[in-house]
Write an enzyme that holds these catalytic residues in place. Structure first.
Site, PDB file in Angstrom:
ATOM      1  N   GLY A  40      46.347  78.085   6.050  1.00 57.35           N
ATOM      2  CA  GLY A  40      47.225  77.330   5.150  1.00 57.35           C
ATOM      3  C   GLY A  40      46.807  75.877   5.006  1.00 57.35           C
ATOM      4  N   GLY A  41      45.955  75.391   5.924  1.00 57.85           N
ATOM      5  CA  GLY A  41      45.387  74.050   5.786  1.00 57.85           C
ATOM      6  C   GLY A  41      46.417  72.935   5.852  1.00 57.85           C
ATOM      7  CB  ALA A 322      47.804  72.198  -3.017  1.00 57.92           C
ATOM      8  CG  HIS A 446      71.635  73.614 -26.206  1.00 61.05           C
ATOM      9  ND1 HIS A 446      71.396  72.276 -26.036  1.00 61.05           N
ATOM     10  CD2 HIS A 446      72.987  73.755 -26.311  1.00 61.05           C
ATOM     11  CE1 HIS A 446      72.537  71.627 -26.058  1.00 61.05           C
ATOM     12  NE2 HIS A 446      73.528  72.493 -26.223  1.00 61.05           N
TER      13      HIS A 446
END
Ligand SMILES: Cc1cc2nc3c(=O)[nH]c(=O)nc-3n(C[C@H](O)[C@H](O)[C@H](O)COP(=O)(O)OP(=O)(O)OC[C@H]3O[C@@H](n4cnc5c(N)ncnc54)[C@H](O)[C@@H]3O)c2cc1C
Length: 467
Positions: A40-41, A322, A446
């Site tokens: 996952g760093g 990322a 909307h």
């Protein structure tokens, strides 16, 4: 004997793990090596995800204090249980990093925990907790990411003087938090701790915050953060910290030169940027050069100077984001598999997840002026958006820049509620080379905040209807 792969990816962050997954999908025998112990760093472990968990929780706390009474919701006793907030953050990180392991299994990627070193073209040695393991691969992808840039003369101890990593795990809100650097990380984590009770002062060398972002957006962003209680010292540099006593004494000087003064703080967050990380990779020995900023030099196809070795993500040039790493990951895996992998850098958005959020994609007015490109502007404020009014979130605006001749959308710059989620529409418009009129004539539900984008797009053609 060495284990043989088609692709070995070194680094298991958003660049590395996505590259490995895509290579696996394409039928390539793939391994992904990461020394962190979990995949996952930076992003999943100490970056995007834990910071967003704390930003969301602290924003709810602030909203409960400021907006709930106006909505008629009575909260007599409102307090923060920081341990539970941190436990939530850790749980999310744990679940997502486990998710990467699941995706590796699903796509037949071997995840290897250990430090990888390239010993020769096609050869990697991994130092694991049990010894070393030799791997051979026709293709090696360097995705070793980045690390905190240190501030000369200031030692980060991750207790009183912290990097972003320490700032994600403080035991209590410091009374006075001094943030060095008014970039994304400093403003996001500064916002978290201000909401939880800290007095936050941001010291920035330049004379503006979030350098590189549209000047008009940056000015309004600073005003809104100041209104929330953050203090800015722009055009100021930190030259030293005396950390002997209980209180940190920070010496600052005007960036342009002048008399020094001292600011007292209980905690300092050093957030002056991140630097590419290539330590112990063996790049010098095999002849892979880096540029002046330490980034691995690659061509447009992510190839380094050595055949069969590629680099992606924070370790090479470009925005340290990322999703940029992820885009390059997909492209390089496809190139290795013989497909035409490609990244459209003009369509990569950038978001600051404070309140209000800032979200941009494409070119800024400053950019277009410098390049002598004639452009038209359409702008719409959230004060005129029905949903923002109902939600009490009317700060900010949407600005669309389009080519003066062709009407093609060149840049979208937003500050306001939830614009980080809204920027996807703008990226898609740029990716598909849409004209501003295409957005103006596309139905938008909307009442939603996205109607502000439509009204701004109408404004490019001079027919904004709801203002
Ligand atoms: C506090 C913070 C918040 C952030 N928030 C966002 C955000 O909201 N959105 C966003 O887009 N970006 C964000 N970022 C940036 C984002 O985290 C990075 O751009 C991204 O992680 C880069 O991915 P990468 O794969 O290139 O490198 P990294 O995620 O840094 O991963 C590299 C990995 O390689 C490993 N490694 C290094 N050398 C070796 C070796 N020799 N052998 C084995 N493994 C090695 C490291 O252990 C690391 O796990 C944030 C960053 C920080 C610090």
């Amino acid at each position: 004997m060495a284990d043989t792969f088609d692709v070995v990816v070194i680094g298991g962050g958003p660049g590395g793990y996505n590259c490995a997954i895509r290579a696996g999908q394409l039928g390539l025998k793939t391994a992904c090596v990461d020394k962190r112990g979990v995949f996952g760093g930076t992003c999943l472990n100490v970056g995007c995800i834990p910071s967003k968990a704390l930003l969301h929780a602290s924003e709810l706390f602030e909203e409960a204090k400021t907006h709930f009474p106006k909505f008629g919701i009575v909260t007599e006793k409102l307090s923060v249980d920081l341990k539970t907030m941190m436990a939530h953050k850790d749980k999310v990180v744990g679940e997502l990093t486990k998710g990467v392991e699941f995706l590796f299994k699903k796509n037949k990627v071997e995840g290897i925990v250990g430090e990888g070193r390239i010993t020769a073209p096609g050869k990697i040695t991994v130092k694991t907790k049990d010894g070393t393991r030799d791997l051979e691969a026709e293709n090696i992808v360097i995705a070793t990411g980045s690390d905190v840039t240190p501030l000369p003369g200031v030692t980060i101890d991750e207790k009183r003087i912290v990097s972003s990593t320490g700032a994600l795990s403080l035991a209590a809100p410091p009374k006075r938090l001094l943030v060095v650097g008014a970039g994304v990380v400093g403003l996001e984590l500064g916002s978290v701790w201000r909401r939880l009770g800290s007095q936050v002062t941001v010291v920035e060398f330049l004379d503006r915050i979030i350098p590189g972002t549209d000047g008009e957006v940056a000015k309004q962003f600073q005003r809104l953060l100041e209104r929330q209680g953050m203090t800015f010292r722009l055009g100021t540099k930190v030259t030293g910290v005396d950390q002997k006593g209980d209180i940190l004494k920070v010496t600052v000087e005007p960036a342009a030169g002048g008399a020094a003064e001292t600011i007292e703080a209980d905690t300092i967050l050093v957030s002056i940027g991140r630097s590419p990380y290539t330590a112990n990779l063996g790049l010098d020995e095999i002849g892979i050069p880096r540029d002046k900023r330490g980034r691995v030099v690659t061509d447009a196809q992510f190839k380094t100077h050595v055949s069969g070795i590629y680099a992606i993500g924070d370790v090479r040039e470009g925005a340290m984001l990322a999703h940029k790493a992820e885009d390059e990951a997909v492209a390089v895996a496809e190139i290795i598999a013989g497909k035409p992998g490609h990244v459209n850098y003009d369509a990569i958005p950038s978001v600051i997840y404070t309140y209000p959020e800032v979200a941009v994609v494409g070119r800024s007015e400053e950019d277009l002026k410098a390049a002598n490109v004639a452009y038209k502007v359409g702008k719409f404020p959230f004060t005129a958006n029905a949903r923002a009014k109902a939600n009490l979130t009317t700060e900010g605006f949407v600005k669309i820049l389009a080519d003066a001749k062709t009407d093609r959308v060149l840049g979208v710059h937003m500050i306001g509620p939830d614009v980080g989620n809204m920027i996807g529409e703008a990226s898609l418009a740029i990716e598909f080379s849409a004209a501003a009129e295409d957005i103006a004539r596309t139905s938008h539900a909307h009442p939603t905040l996205t109607e502000a984008i439509r009204q701004a797009a109408m404004g490019v053609g001079g027919w904004t209807m709801q203002m």
